[in-house]
Motif scaffolding. Structure first.
Motif, PDB file in Angstrom:
ATOM      1  N   GLU A 176       0.942  -1.200  -0.069  1.00 27.28           N
ATOM      2  CA  GLU A 176       0.059   0.012  -0.226  1.00 27.28           C
ATOM      3  C   GLU A 176       0.833   1.173  -0.055  1.00 27.28           C
ATOM      4  O   GLU A 176       0.609   2.206  -0.654  1.00 27.28           O
ATOM      5  CB  GLU A 176      -0.899  -0.211   1.270  1.00 27.28           C
ATOM      6  N   ARG A 180       0.800   4.375  -2.897  1.00 27.82           N
ATOM      7  CA  ARG A 180       0.554   5.543  -2.436  1.00 27.82           C
ATOM      8  C   ARG A 180       1.692   6.440  -2.991  1.00 27.82           C
ATOM      9  O   ARG A 180       1.429   7.703  -3.602  1.00 27.82           O
ATOM     10  CB  ARG A 180       0.248   5.918  -1.005  1.00 27.82           C
ATOM     11  N   GLN A 181       2.709   5.902  -2.885  1.00 24.63           N
ATOM     12  CA  GLN A 181       4.060   6.563  -3.405  1.00 24.63           C
ATOM     13  C   GLN A 181       3.942   6.895  -4.795  1.00 24.63           C
ATOM     14  O   GLN A 181       4.290   7.803  -5.718  1.00 24.63           O
ATOM     15  CB  GLN A 181       5.283   6.321  -3.152  1.00 24.63           C
ATOM     16  N   ARG A 184       1.659   9.625  -5.706  1.00 25.15           N
ATOM     17  CA  ARG A 184       2.348  11.109  -5.630  1.00 25.15           C
ATOM     18  C   ARG A 184       3.252  11.296  -6.521  1.00 25.15           C
ATOM     19  O   ARG A 184       3.456  12.631  -7.024  1.00 25.15           O
ATOM     20  CB  ARG A 184       2.937  10.903  -4.040  1.00 25.15           C
ATOM     21  N   ALA A 207      -5.677   1.451  -1.422  1.00 22.75           N
ATOM     22  CA  ALA A 207      -4.886   2.457  -1.256  1.00 22.75           C
ATOM     23  C   ALA A 207      -4.546   3.509  -2.412  1.00 22.75           C
ATOM     24  O   ALA A 207      -4.435   4.767  -2.101  1.00 22.75           O
ATOM     25  CB  ALA A 207      -3.549   1.723  -0.745  1.00 22.75           C
ATOM     26  N   ASP A 210      -7.599   5.574  -3.300  1.00 25.72           N
ATOM     27  CA  ASP A 210      -7.768   6.623  -2.112  1.00 25.72           C
ATOM     28  C   ASP A 210      -6.876   7.764  -2.223  1.00 25.72           C
ATOM     29  O   ASP A 210      -7.144   8.738  -2.307  1.00 25.72           O
ATOM     30  CB  ASP A 210      -7.617   5.888  -0.700  1.00 25.72           C
ATOM     31  N   GLU A 211      -5.575   7.586  -2.563  1.00 25.20           N
ATOM     32  CA  GLU A 211      -4.672   8.325  -2.662  1.00 25.20           C
ATOM     33  C   GLU A 211      -4.779   9.326  -3.893  1.00 25.20           C
ATOM     34  O   GLU A 211      -4.563  10.354  -4.161  1.00 25.20           O
ATOM     35  CB  GLU A 211      -3.109   7.954  -2.651  1.00 25.20           C
ATOM     36  N   GLU A 214      -7.527  11.787  -3.315  1.00 20.91           N
ATOM     37  CA  GLU A 214      -6.924  12.899  -2.481  1.00 20.91           C
ATOM     38  C   GLU A 214      -6.174  13.789  -3.105  1.00 20.91           C
ATOM     39  O   GLU A 214      -6.245  15.081  -2.900  1.00 20.91           O
ATOM     40  CB  GLU A 214      -5.937  12.352  -1.430  1.00 20.91           C
TER      41      GLU A 214
END
Length: 501
Positions: A176, A180-181, A184, A207, A210-211, A214
């Motif tokens: 996860e 997420r990374q 980003r 994950a 979700d990221e 965001e």
């Protein structure tokens, strides 16, 4: 408008005429505040039949006034405001449609080949499905007017699982935190959306989505094979490419097939074997289509706002013998390195025997049937080709895709909207593109015949307007000749693309 004080008197009178005819609000967005006569030239397209992309019936004897790169006025030919120095082009007998969007492309980096081929074929916008720094740099050059090319919406690098068919240029995530990374990193790299791939793990997709939510990034791509389609849609995947996973998701035997997939480990040394196993299961799933299960899936896709981009053009190619396109006249626009790559890629996977060919063609026709079902159920369909895969030609294959969408069961108007209005809505660009209206970008295609009478008439291009630049018949021929000459350069490397991405 304050900018009129710096304009020649004739042009001020022209703009006043537009304002008096009710297009003043549109003109405010059509001409930037600092515009001058030299930066906002006027083109008047007269007496066309307009198919504006909204779904309304064609309008005859329409005049479209373009200032700079924006549509300033659309109306009846006798009511059009005129200016002495405007460029007037008579399109009597022609049919004007919005510029097309190819919603699944690769390999656009060859700036002398793909970008101009898109434009002269009426494709004024593309969704590029594998982002590289070179593609971002090319988009900047196109936007500055240094290169003739389409508007571009660019994906992240492809995000896949730790074992992948793809090379080192993809982002491979196992946990996860890594997912997420990767999101980003994509945001920092300027990606317009995320492209996910077939081997992405079911445990990391929540994950990732979700990221992405965001950071305001949409998630598109292959449905990860180990993730049921309804689950991926619920988590936030907004486009599904190539119809992968759809026969499984609508099969009464889905759970049986999923157990096989889950119980079969992916060999890192031979990841394609697992991919081919899944494709075999998808073909078997087609024989156990469950209409009630399909209706539930379609309702979920609609509820979640997820669409399908079938890329029928590439599926059609891969369902036929490898030599089907050996003599295609469009090959003259493709560099030798790409032609060689196409042949080498297709030959080992194309059907060979009469039995294999019949099997692949039956499966392709089943997928076509499913596209018709998606449309009739109200699931959004996006028109993309998957060019630069073998024999999927930049620009030209958009016309193939439209014909295949109609064969699949979409009415001609709906097929056109899949590559105009609906594409723009999906991309969040409906305010500026996708239909023909005052204030929108001047991306237009003039056809010699009615595409609603026969969708194949989209191939009969008379002229293209891109960013307000009018490419008439002579200029289109000149550009095609330049591409053909550029394709003969032996120094052009193969376009960087991956099979069925």
């Amino acid at each position: 408008m304050s900018s009129t004080s710096t304009m020649p008197a004739g042009r001020r009178a022209f703009l006043r005429g537009i304002t008096l005819t009710g297009a003043g609000a549109a003109l405010a967005s059509a001409v930037p505040p600092a515009a001058s006569a030299s930066s906002a030239d006027i083109t008047v397209l007269r007496r066309a039949t307009l198919i504006d992309g909204t779904g309304t019936p064609p309008r005859r004897d329409v005049t479209i006034v373009v200032i700079g790169d924006r549509i300033a006025w659309v109306g009846g030919g006798h009511d059009a405001p005129l200016q002495k120095n405007a460029r007037v082009i008579d399109l009597h007998g022609k049919f004007v449609i919005p510029g097309l969007w190819d919603m699944h492309t690769h390999g656009v980096v060859q700036e002398k080949i793909a970008p101009p081929l898109f434009v002269v074929n009426g494709v004024t916008g593309i969704r590029e499905m594998w982002g590289f720094p070179e593609i971002h740099a090319l988009r900047d050059r196109i936007e500055r007017g240094e290169v003739l090319g389409p508007r571009m919406v660019i994906a992240s690098t492809i995000i896949d699982g730790p074992v992948s068919l793809l090379g080192p240029l993809s982002a491979k995530v196992r946990t996860e935190a890594e997912a997420r990374q990767a999101v980003r990193d994509a945001k920092a790299g300027g990606a317009d959306f995320l492209k996910i791939y077939s081997y992405l793990g079911r445990d990391v997709l929540p994950a990732l989505t979700d990221e992405a939510a965001e950071l305001g990034l949409r998630v598109d791509g292959h449905v990860p094979f180990l993730v049921p389609m309804e689950e991926a849609s619920r988590l936030g995947q907004r486009s599904f490419e190539h119809l992968f996973g759809l026969t499984l998701a609508t099969s009464g035997r889905e759970q049986e097939f999923r157990r096989i997939m889950e119980d079969t480990p992916i060999d890192p040394a031979a990841p394609r074997a697992w991919f081919e196993m899944v494709q075999s299961l998808e073909r078997q799933a087609a024989a156990s289509h469950d209409p009630a299960k399909a209706r539930r899936l379609y309702a979920a896709l609609i509820r979640n706002g997820s669409r399908h981009s079938p890329t029928l053009s590439v599926l059609n190619v891969f369902s036929q013998p490898a030599d089907t396109y050996a003599d295609d006249p469009r090959l003259k626009y493709i560099p030798a390195a790409d032609r060689a790559w196409w042949a080498a890629t297709l030959e080992p996977v194309a059907p060979d025997t009469p039995e294999e060919i019949a099997l692949e063609r039956r499966y392709f026709e089943h997928l076509m049937t499913m596209v018709g079902r998606l449309h009739r159920a109200g699931v959004g369909v996006l028109g993309g080709t998957d060019c630069y895969n073998p024999y999927v030609f930049p620009g030209f294959s958009a016309h193939d895709e439209l014909s295949l969408l109609v064969r699949a069961g979409l009415p001609p108007m709906a097929a056109l909207q899949a590559m105009t209005r609906d594409a723009a809505r999906f991309l969040g660009r409906a305010a500026t593109t996708g239909t023909v209206a005052p204030g929108k970008l001047a991306d237009l295609v003039a056809l010699d015949a009615d595409p609603l009478a026969d969708i194949r008439n989209v191939r009969r291009i008379h002229a293209v307007m891109t960013r307000g630049r009018y490419l008439g018949p002579d200029e289109r021929e000149r550009i095609l000749a330049e591409v053909e000459a550029a394709a003969k350069d032996p120094g052009i490397p193969a376009a960087r693309a991956a099979c069925a991405c």
